[in-house]
Write a protein that holds these residues in place. Structure first.
Motif, PDB file in Angstrom:
ATOM      1  N   ARG A 182     -56.807  31.378  14.250  1.00  0.00           N
ATOM      2  CA  ARG A 182     -55.675  31.792  13.392  1.00  0.00           C
ATOM      3  C   ARG A 182     -55.855  33.262  13.011  1.00  0.00           C
ATOM      4  NH1 ARG A 182     -52.581  28.864   9.227  1.00  0.00           N
ATOM      5  NH2 ARG A 182     -53.941  27.084   9.522  1.00  0.00           N
ATOM      6  N   ASP A 183     -57.079  33.628  12.606  1.00  0.00           N
ATOM      7  CA  ASP A 183     -57.360  35.020  12.262  1.00  0.00           C
ATOM      8  C   ASP A 183     -57.267  35.920  13.494  1.00  0.00           C
ATOM      9  OD1 ASP A 183     -57.796  34.256   9.640  1.00  0.00           O
ATOM     10  OD2 ASP A 183     -59.987  34.255   9.829  1.00  0.00           O
ATOM     11  N   TYR A 184     -57.737  35.425  14.619  1.00  0.00           N
ATOM     12  CA  TYR A 184     -57.774  36.193  15.867  1.00  0.00           C
ATOM     13  C   TYR A 184     -56.387  36.639  16.309  1.00  0.00           C
ATOM     14  CZ  TYR A 184     -58.835  37.131  20.830  1.00  0.00           C
ATOM     15  OH  TYR A 184     -58.970  37.696  22.065  1.00  0.00           O
ATOM     16  N   ILE A 185     -55.399  35.745  16.218  1.00  0.00           N
ATOM     17  CA  ILE A 185     -54.052  36.111  16.664  1.00  0.00           C
ATOM     18  C   ILE A 185     -53.080  36.340  15.509  1.00  0.00           C
ATOM     19  CG2 ILE A 185     -54.278  34.937  18.879  1.00  0.00           C
ATOM     20  CD1 ILE A 185     -52.321  32.816  17.746  1.00  0.00           C
ATOM     21  N   GLY A 186     -53.531  36.094  14.283  1.00  0.00           N
ATOM     22  CA  GLY A 186     -52.653  36.285  13.137  1.00  0.00           C
ATOM     23  C   GLY A 186     -51.556  35.246  13.037  1.00  0.00           C
ATOM     24  N   ALA A 187     -51.887  34.002  13.330  1.00  0.00           N
ATOM     25  CA  ALA A 187     -50.888  32.928  13.287  1.00  0.00           C
ATOM     26  C   ALA A 187     -50.458  32.630  11.854  1.00  0.00           C
ATOM     27  CB  ALA A 187     -51.452  31.668  13.929  1.00  0.00           C
ATOM     28  N   ASP A 188     -49.167  32.453  11.689  1.00  0.00           N
ATOM     29  CA  ASP A 188     -48.622  32.102  10.378  1.00  0.00           C
ATOM     30  C   ASP A 188     -48.704  30.609  10.109  1.00  0.00           C
ATOM     31  OD1 ASP A 188     -47.892  34.734   9.782  1.00  0.00           O
ATOM     32  OD2 ASP A 188     -45.938  34.500  10.750  1.00  0.00           O
ATOM     33  N   CYS A 189     -48.512  29.832  11.147  1.00  0.00           N
ATOM     34  CA  CYS A 189     -48.450  28.381  10.988  1.00  0.00           C
ATOM     35  C   CYS A 189     -49.161  27.702  12.159  1.00  0.00           C
ATOM     36  CB  CYS A 189     -46.995  27.929  10.929  1.00  0.00           C
ATOM     37  SG  CYS A 189     -46.808  26.142  10.735  1.00  0.00           S
ATOM     38  N   VAL A 190     -50.013  26.731  11.819  1.00  0.00           N
ATOM     39  CA  VAL A 190     -50.730  25.978  12.849  1.00  0.00           C
ATOM     40  C   VAL A 190     -50.413  24.495  12.681  1.00  0.00           C
ATOM     41  CG1 VAL A 190     -52.994  25.270  13.715  1.00  0.00           C
ATOM     42  CG2 VAL A 190     -52.624  27.639  13.007  1.00  0.00           C
ATOM     43  N   ILE A 191     -49.961  23.896  13.769  1.00  0.00           N
ATOM     44  CA  ILE A 191     -49.732  22.453  13.816  1.00  0.00           C
ATOM     45  C   ILE A 191     -50.756  21.899  14.793  1.00  0.00           C
ATOM     46  CG2 ILE A 191     -48.111  20.606  14.402  1.00  0.00           C
ATOM     47  CD1 ILE A 191     -45.857  22.687  13.856  1.00  0.00           C
ATOM     48  N   ALA A 192     -51.498  20.878  14.369  1.00  0.00           N
ATOM     49  CA  ALA A 192     -52.538  20.307  15.229  1.00  0.00           C
ATOM     50  C   ALA A 192     -52.313  18.815  15.393  1.00  0.00           C
ATOM     51  CB  ALA A 192     -53.915  20.552  14.623  1.00  0.00           C
ATOM     52  N   ALA A 193     -52.715  18.320  16.552  1.00  0.00           N
ATOM     53  CA  ALA A 193     -52.634  16.885  16.825  1.00  0.00           C
ATOM     54  C   ALA A 193     -53.968  16.449  17.404  1.00  0.00           C
ATOM     55  CB  ALA A 193     -51.507  16.579  17.799  1.00  0.00           C
ATOM     56  N   ASP A 213     -51.914  23.700   9.147  1.00  0.00           N
ATOM     57  CA  ASP A 213     -50.882  23.597   8.113  1.00  0.00           C
ATOM     58  C   ASP A 213     -50.225  22.223   8.166  1.00  0.00           C
ATOM     59  OD1 ASP A 213     -50.939  26.373   7.057  1.00  0.00           O
ATOM     60  OD2 ASP A 213     -50.496  26.808   9.157  1.00  0.00           O
ATOM     61  N   CYS A 214     -50.176  21.654   9.370  1.00  0.00           N
ATOM     62  CA  CYS A 214     -49.630  20.322   9.557  1.00  0.00           C
ATOM     63  C   CYS A 214     -50.513  19.610  10.587  1.00  0.00           C
ATOM     64  CB  CYS A 214     -48.186  20.407  10.041  1.00  0.00           C
ATOM     65  SG  CYS A 214     -47.467  18.782  10.435  1.00  0.00           S
ATOM     66  N   GLY A 215     -51.095  18.494  10.216  1.00  0.00           N
ATOM     67  CA  GLY A 215     -51.940  17.743  11.121  1.00  0.00           C
ATOM     68  C   GLY A 215     -51.331  16.407  11.486  1.00  0.00           C
ATOM     69  N   ILE A 216     -51.365  16.088  12.772  1.00  0.00           N
ATOM     70  CA  ILE A 216     -50.800  14.828  13.263  1.00  0.00           C
ATOM     71  C   ILE A 216     -51.925  14.024  13.896  1.00  0.00           C
ATOM     72  CG2 ILE A 216     -49.127  13.756  14.811  1.00  0.00           C
ATOM     73  CD1 ILE A 216     -47.652  16.564  14.714  1.00  0.00           C
ATOM     74  N   ALA A 217     -52.227  12.878  13.334  1.00  0.00           N
ATOM     75  CA  ALA A 217     -53.309  12.026  13.853  1.00  0.00           C
ATOM     76  C   ALA A 217     -52.718  10.873  14.622  1.00  0.00           C
ATOM     77  CB  ALA A 217     -54.170  11.503  12.695  1.00  0.00           C
ATOM     78  N   ALA A 218     -53.137  10.759  15.879  1.00  0.00           N
ATOM     79  CA  ALA A 218     -52.693   9.634  16.709  1.00  0.00           C
ATOM     80  C   ALA A 218     -53.699   8.495  16.551  1.00  0.00           C
ATOM     81  CB  ALA A 218     -52.602  10.068  18.163  1.00  0.00           C
ATOM     82  N   PRO A 219     -53.216   7.259  16.593  1.00  0.00           N
ATOM     83  CA  PRO A 219     -54.131   6.117  16.427  1.00  0.00           C
ATOM     84  C   PRO A 219     -55.039   5.940  17.656  1.00  0.00           C
ATOM     85  CG  PRO A 219     -51.860   5.380  16.786  1.00  0.00           C
ATOM     86  CD  PRO A 219     -51.844   6.861  16.731  1.00  0.00           C
ATOM     87  N   SER A 272     -60.830  15.629  13.184  1.00  0.00           N
ATOM     88  CA  SER A 272     -60.492  15.560  11.757  1.00  0.00           C
ATOM     89  C   SER A 272     -60.552  16.928  11.078  1.00  0.00           C
ATOM     90  CB  SER A 272     -61.368  14.538  11.029  1.00  0.00           C
ATOM     91  OG  SER A 272     -62.729  14.856  11.177  1.00  0.00           O
ATOM     92  N   SER A 273     -61.560  17.755  11.374  1.00  0.00           N
ATOM     93  CA  SER A 273     -61.628  19.071  10.719  1.00  0.00           C
ATOM     94  C   SER A 273     -60.478  19.969  11.183  1.00  0.00           C
ATOM     95  CB  SER A 273     -62.977  19.739  10.991  1.00  0.00           C
ATOM     96  OG  SER A 273     -63.133  20.057  12.364  1.00  0.00           O
TER      97      SER A 273
END
Length: 178
Positions: free
Chosen positions: A147-158, A172-178, A165-166
């Motif tokens: 995020r710091d490297y590219i200056g991302a404003d928003c990160v969505i992770a799955a 900013d938004c985390g999506i956990a699949a079962p 988990s980390s």
């Protein structure tokens, strides 16, 4: 087909950055069918690929970042080399983390946790695979660094495993699949 279609749509609208514990070689064997990604984080975030090429400065920074864990990683290698329930070679992946496979992996993890300094390393299993990973080398830390490297404003992770988990927490938004 639907997943492929959705991945193509997302790729048109956002930067997708795969984050994986896989080695560079393992990652390179994966074909998502949507072309290459400009960036990928492999080796649990210890290696950054830019257009398929390793960024040496990112890797060197990763090694510096986890230098306080090196002795525990070497200890883990020693212990796992002697482990009678081990069913696979012990791999010290790019000097970043340790991996092997064992029978009774939960028991092996418990024993390693009682011996190693768990303030410096995480010890866990994913099925029969046993990992010893520096606390400072997590997918969450990789997301923060990137995020710091590219200056991302928003990160969505799955994600879908304990490894993720980390990363889900750092996003900013985390999506956990079962």
């Amino acid at each position: 087909q639907e997943t492929y279609r959705l991945l193509c749509e997302v790729k048109k609208q956002a930067m997708i950055v795969p984050v994986t514990t896989r080695t560079v070689e393992q990652y390179d064997r994966i074909d998502f069918g949507v072309g290459t990604f400009s960036y990928a984080l492999t080796c649990n975030g210890g290696v950054l690929l830019i257009d398929g090429h390793e960024d040496e400065s990112w890797y060197q920074e990763s090694l510096k970042m986890i230098s306080d864990s090196r002795q525990e990683l070497l200890r883990a290698v020693e212990l796992l080399e002697q482990e009678k329930r081990r069913t696979f070679e012990v791999r010290f992946i790019r000097e970043l983390f340790v991996f092997t496979k064992c029978e009774e992996p939960e028991a092996v993890v418990r024993e390693l946790k009682s011996i190693l300094d768990v303030s410096l390393v995480d010890v866990f299993n994913n099925g029969i695979k046993v990992y010893v990973v520096p606390k400072k080398l997590s997918k969450g830390k990789a997301v923060d660094r990137f995020r710091d490297y590219i200056g991302a404003d928003c990160v969505i992770a799955a994600g879908d495993s304990e490894f993720d988990s980390s990363m889900l927490e750092a996003a900013d938004c985390g999506i956990a699949a079962p």
